[in-house]
Design a protein around this motif. Sequence first.
Motif, short mmCIF file in Angstrom:
data_model
loop_
_atom_site.label_atom_id
_atom_site.label_comp_id
_atom_site.label_asym_id
_atom_site.label_seq_id
_atom_site.Cartn_x
_atom_site.Cartn_y
_atom_site.Cartn_z
N ARG A 66 6.16 -18.47 -3.36
CA ARG A 66 7.10 -17.69 -4.16
C ARG A 66 7.17 -18.15 -5.60
NH1 ARG A 66 12.42 -18.21 -0.74
NH2 ARG A 66 11.48 -20.25 -0.40
N VAL A 67 6.77 -19.37 -5.88
CA VAL A 67 6.85 -19.91 -7.22
C VAL A 67 5.67 -19.46 -8.08
CG1 VAL A 67 5.54 -22.05 -6.96
CG2 VAL A 67 7.57 -22.01 -8.42
N ILE A 68 4.63 -18.93 -7.47
CA ILE A 68 3.41 -18.54 -8.19
C ILE A 68 3.43 -17.04 -8.44
CG2 ILE A 68 0.90 -18.47 -8.09
CD1 ILE A 68 0.99 -21.01 -6.42
N PRO A 69 3.32 -16.60 -9.71
CA PRO A 69 3.36 -15.16 -10.02
C PRO A 69 2.30 -14.37 -9.28
CG PRO A 69 3.54 -16.49 -12.02
CD PRO A 69 3.19 -17.43 -10.91
N GLU A 70 2.61 -13.12 -8.97
CA GLU A 70 1.70 -12.27 -8.22
C GLU A 70 0.40 -11.98 -8.96
OE1 GLU A 70 1.52 -10.90 -5.15
OE2 GLU A 70 3.18 -12.22 -4.63
N ASP A 71 0.46 -12.01 -10.31
CA ASP A 71 -0.76 -11.69 -11.06
C ASP A 71 -1.57 -12.92 -11.42
OD1 ASP A 71 1.02 -12.75 -12.88
OD2 ASP A 71 0.47 -11.37 -14.51
N ALA A 72 -1.22 -14.08 -10.84
CA ALA A 72 -1.98 -15.31 -11.10
C ALA A 72 -3.41 -15.16 -10.61
CB ALA A 72 -1.30 -16.49 -10.41
N THR A 73 -4.34 -15.77 -11.33
CA THR A 73 -5.75 -15.72 -10.93
C THR A 73 -6.32 -17.09 -10.58
OG1 THR A 73 -6.51 -15.92 -13.24
CG2 THR A 73 -6.17 -13.68 -12.35
N HIS A 74 -5.74 -18.16 -11.14
CA HIS A 74 -6.25 -19.50 -10.90
C HIS A 74 -5.08 -20.49 -10.92
CE1 HIS A 74 -9.74 -17.30 -12.37
NE2 HIS A 74 -10.51 -18.19 -11.79
N VAL A 75 -5.25 -21.61 -10.23
CA VAL A 75 -4.19 -22.62 -10.14
C VAL A 75 -4.76 -24.01 -10.46
CG1 VAL A 75 -2.48 -23.72 -8.65
CG2 VAL A 75 -2.98 -21.28 -8.37
N VAL A 76 -4.02 -24.76 -11.25
CA VAL A 76 -4.34 -26.17 -11.51
C VAL A 76 -3.14 -27.01 -11.11
CG1 VAL A 76 -4.83 -27.90 -13.27
CG2 VAL A 76 -5.94 -25.67 -13.40
N ILE A 77 -3.39 -28.07 -10.35
CA ILE A 77 -2.34 -29.00 -9.96
C ILE A 77 -2.55 -30.29 -10.75
CG2 ILE A 77 -1.36 -30.36 -8.07
CD1 ILE A 77 -2.39 -28.17 -6.17
N SER A 78 -1.58 -30.62 -11.60
CA SER A 78 -1.74 -31.80 -12.45
C SER A 78 -0.38 -32.37 -12.82
CB SER A 78 -2.51 -31.44 -13.73
OG SER A 78 -2.75 -32.58 -14.52
N ILE A 79 -0.19 -33.66 -12.55
CA ILE A 79 1.05 -34.35 -12.87
C ILE A 79 0.75 -35.40 -13.92
CG2 ILE A 79 2.91 -35.80 -11.97
CD1 ILE A 79 2.51 -34.52 -9.27
#
Length: 220
Positions: A66-79
């Motif tokens: 639910r936190v990721i927009p519906e039109d997202a195309t790619h995800v990066v996880i970085s802290i």
Amino acid sequence: MAPNSQRNGEGSPPDVIRHLVLLGDALHNIDLGSGEIESALVPRPRNPWKLTVVPALETLRRGHVRVIPEDATHVVISIEGAWAIEASGLLRGGTHTISEALETLCTAADEFEGILAGMIAAARETALPTVVCTLVPARYVKPAQHRVATTALAIFNDRVVRRAFGARLPIVDLRMVCDEDGDYASETLLSRAGVRKAANVIRAALYEVSRSVQRTRVYF
């Protein structure tokens, strides 16, 4: 969850980054100059794109996909790496024994791993091309402080690598990417040049994993 092609838009090439979602706080307190943050990371891109940053705790609070927009195309996880060290408290206070120091560090690493696991779960539920970044090491001037911070960060990065392998996600090893003095604006923050280097490797990794079966490999 819908396949990538449905989330990305009908007919959109899988390797075109149109909406990148960054899970984590890796851009926190980094001065990228004036103007849109997308242009600072990737100047004058051929294909216009936008960036949505979702802090780690926000990911857990709102719950997975639910936190990721519906039109997202790619995800990066970085802290951001300094957060993990600061959370441990190891550099701020003393301990009487090595056992106490390791217990403090491991407790902080356990908390960090729980947050990381939530972000990975959120990304996997989208079925979008995703990469996981290792934490960037600090570059302390004092040798003793630098050794302690580097050793502590290795424990956190071990959790990152193990979680990424467990989820069969590609890894961008920022420890190998940002390895020069010019990559840092201060002891704990990347410079504009360092951020640009990291962004270039991350973008190249996303292009490659978008066109192949997603599995764990390391980019640097």
